[in-house]
Design an enzyme around this catalytic site. Sequence first.
Site, PDB file in Angstrom:
ATOM      1  N   ASP A   1       2.889   8.685  -2.307  1.00  0.00           N
ATOM      2  CA  ASP A   1       3.724   9.025  -3.463  1.00  0.00           C
ATOM      3  C   ASP A   1       3.754   7.862  -4.464  1.00  0.00           C
ATOM      4  O   ASP A   1       4.357   7.958  -5.528  1.00  0.00           O
ATOM      5  CB  ASP A   1       5.135   9.477  -3.049  1.00  0.00           C
ATOM      6  CG  ASP A   1       5.897   8.412  -2.290  1.00  0.00           C
ATOM      7  OD1 ASP A   1       5.351   7.321  -2.038  1.00  0.00           O
ATOM      8  OD2 ASP A   1       7.068   8.678  -1.928  1.00  0.00           O
ATOM      9  N   SER A   2       3.030   6.779  -4.146  1.00  0.00           N
ATOM     10  CA  SER A   2       2.788   5.723  -5.146  1.00  0.00           C
ATOM     11  C   SER A   2       2.097   6.308  -6.375  1.00  0.00           C
ATOM     12  O   SER A   2       2.071   5.685  -7.435  1.00  0.00           O
ATOM     13  CB  SER A   2       1.930   4.599  -4.544  1.00  0.00           C
ATOM     14  OG  SER A   2       0.759   5.131  -3.956  1.00  0.00           O
TER      15      SER A   2
ATOM     16  N   ASP B   1       2.034  11.791   1.921  1.00  0.00           N
ATOM     17  CA  ASP B   1       3.465  11.458   1.889  1.00  0.00           C
ATOM     18  C   ASP B   1       4.336  12.670   1.654  1.00  0.00           C
ATOM     19  O   ASP B   1       4.071  13.457   0.738  1.00  0.00           O
ATOM     20  CB  ASP B   1       3.737  10.482   0.730  1.00  0.00           C
ATOM     21  CG  ASP B   1       3.713   9.043   1.155  1.00  0.00           C
ATOM     22  OD1 ASP B   1       3.946   8.757   2.343  1.00  0.00           O
ATOM     23  OD2 ASP B   1       3.458   8.182   0.289  1.00  0.00           O
TER      24      ASP B   1
ATOM     25  N   LYS C   1       3.383  11.653   6.262  1.00  0.00           N
ATOM     26  CA  LYS C   1       4.094  10.367   6.413  1.00  0.00           C
ATOM     27  C   LYS C   1       5.506  10.528   5.886  1.00  0.00           C
ATOM     28  O   LYS C   1       5.713  11.122   4.822  1.00  0.00           O
ATOM     29  CB  LYS C   1       3.340   9.269   5.659  1.00  0.00           C
ATOM     30  CG  LYS C   1       4.067   7.924   5.636  1.00  0.00           C
ATOM     31  CD  LYS C   1       3.131   6.769   5.349  1.00  0.00           C
ATOM     32  CE  LYS C   1       2.820   6.483   3.905  1.00  0.00           C
ATOM     33  NZ  LYS C   1       3.993   6.188   3.043  1.00  0.00           N
TER      34      LYS C   1
ATOM     35  N   GLU D   1       9.252   8.339   5.297  1.00  0.00           N
ATOM     36  CA  GLU D   1       9.854   7.004   5.209  1.00  0.00           C
ATOM     37  C   GLU D   1      11.214   6.999   5.899  1.00  0.00           C
ATOM     38  O   GLU D   1      11.996   7.929   5.713  1.00  0.00           O
ATOM     39  CB  GLU D   1      10.048   6.606   3.738  1.00  0.00           C
ATOM     40  CG  GLU D   1       8.765   6.398   2.999  1.00  0.00           C
ATOM     41  CD  GLU D   1       8.988   5.850   1.584  1.00  0.00           C
ATOM     42  OE1 GLU D   1      10.131   5.479   1.250  1.00  0.00           O
ATOM     43  OE2 GLU D   1       8.011   5.802   0.830  1.00  0.00           O
TER      44      GLU D   1
ATOM     45  N   GLU E   1       5.688  -1.785   6.065  1.00  0.00           N
ATOM     46  CA  GLU E   1       5.495  -2.356   4.721  1.00  0.00           C
ATOM     47  C   GLU E   1       6.435  -3.550   4.536  1.00  0.00           C
ATOM     48  O   GLU E   1       7.652  -3.447   4.780  1.00  0.00           O
ATOM     49  CB  GLU E   1       5.776  -1.289   3.639  1.00  0.00           C
ATOM     50  CG  GLU E   1       5.652  -1.856   2.232  1.00  0.00           C
ATOM     51  CD  GLU E   1       5.589  -0.813   1.131  1.00  0.00           C
ATOM     52  OE1 GLU E   1       5.569   0.392   1.428  1.00  0.00           O
ATOM     53  OE2 GLU E   1       5.541  -1.221  -0.045  1.00  0.00           O
TER      54      GLU E   1
HETATM   55  O1  KIV Z   1       2.822   5.680  -1.332  1.00  0.00           O
HETATM   56  C1  KIV Z   1       2.091   4.750  -0.940  1.00  0.00           C
HETATM   57  O2  KIV Z   1       1.096   4.393  -1.559  1.00  0.00           O
HETATM   58  C2  KIV Z   1       2.459   4.058   0.280  1.00  0.00           C
HETATM   59  C3  KIV Z   1       1.803   2.726   0.511  1.00  0.00           C
HETATM   60  C4  KIV Z   1       2.520   1.675  -0.240  1.00  0.00           C
HETATM   61  C5  KIV Z   1       1.710   2.414   1.945  1.00  0.00           C
HETATM   62  O3  KIV Z   1       3.278   4.512   1.013  1.00  0.00           O
END
Ligand code: KIV
Length: 266
Positions: free
Chosen positions: A45-46, A84, A112, A114, A181
């Site tokens: 989600d970056s 994510d 993934k 968080e 992280e």
């Molecule tokens: O969203 C993302 O790119 C991430 C990385 C920072 C591991 O979760």
Amino acid sequence: MPAITLTTLQSLKQKGEKITMLTCYDATFSHVCNQAGVEVLLVGDSLGMVLQGHDSTLPVTTRDMAYHVASVKRGNQDALILADLPFMANATTEQTLNNSAQLMQAGAHMVKVEGAVWLAESIRLLAERGIPVCAHMGLTPQTVNVLGGYKVQGRNETQARQMRADAIALEQAGAAMLLLECVPSELAKEITHAVKIPVIGIGAGSDTDGQVLVLHDMLGLSLTGRVPKFVKNFMTGQPDIQSAISAYVAEVKAVSFPGTEHGFSA
Ligand code: KIV
């Protein structure tokens, strides 16, 4: 099925061979990463920051994520695609199941999430229904407003003890992978040895089972000009993007990236 599966990643951990992961958001980069031998493509989600230009990952929706997962899938051949669950996509059990299903149907092989030990119930729920889960711990960007900024986590002994215990609890709940992280290198090493599942690090030292970076960061591209300490610009000295990504894979495999200068102490 891609050539790289969870079983492959488990056996890389057992053999002590480092796992390579990069973020990826479209078909062309998916193809280039495959050519370079990147084993896991993280549709992170970056993308809210590096593609959409937001100042955090919070505005990203499951619809955005599914669009990019489907794009990455079209360029993918061998890599495992990790996606994510964006901010609040796992707020309720029903949302967790529906949103994860959307990402898997778009082409992800694993999702993934968080958080920390409170994720145990949803990880169990997803794993029981055939969705492998990676638990993202330490600095969790979706909770940046609670953390008070993008800061290293687990620096004091109380936090470190809690993170070790949470990692073990999430493995027991059925997590297939952990991502740490911005965690002190020593703590990341201890957690990596304490669990049997692969542990991937970003700003977590060189002793995790694998490494991940945000693609734009490692290609020296930045909207803000702020480059985190754990980032290395792999374009330096390389003629093109394909070579830079190949250099990243080679350095992670050789354990020459990350260096001690990319890590944090307690
Ligand atoms: O969203 C993302 O790119 C991430 C990385 C920072 C591991 O979760």
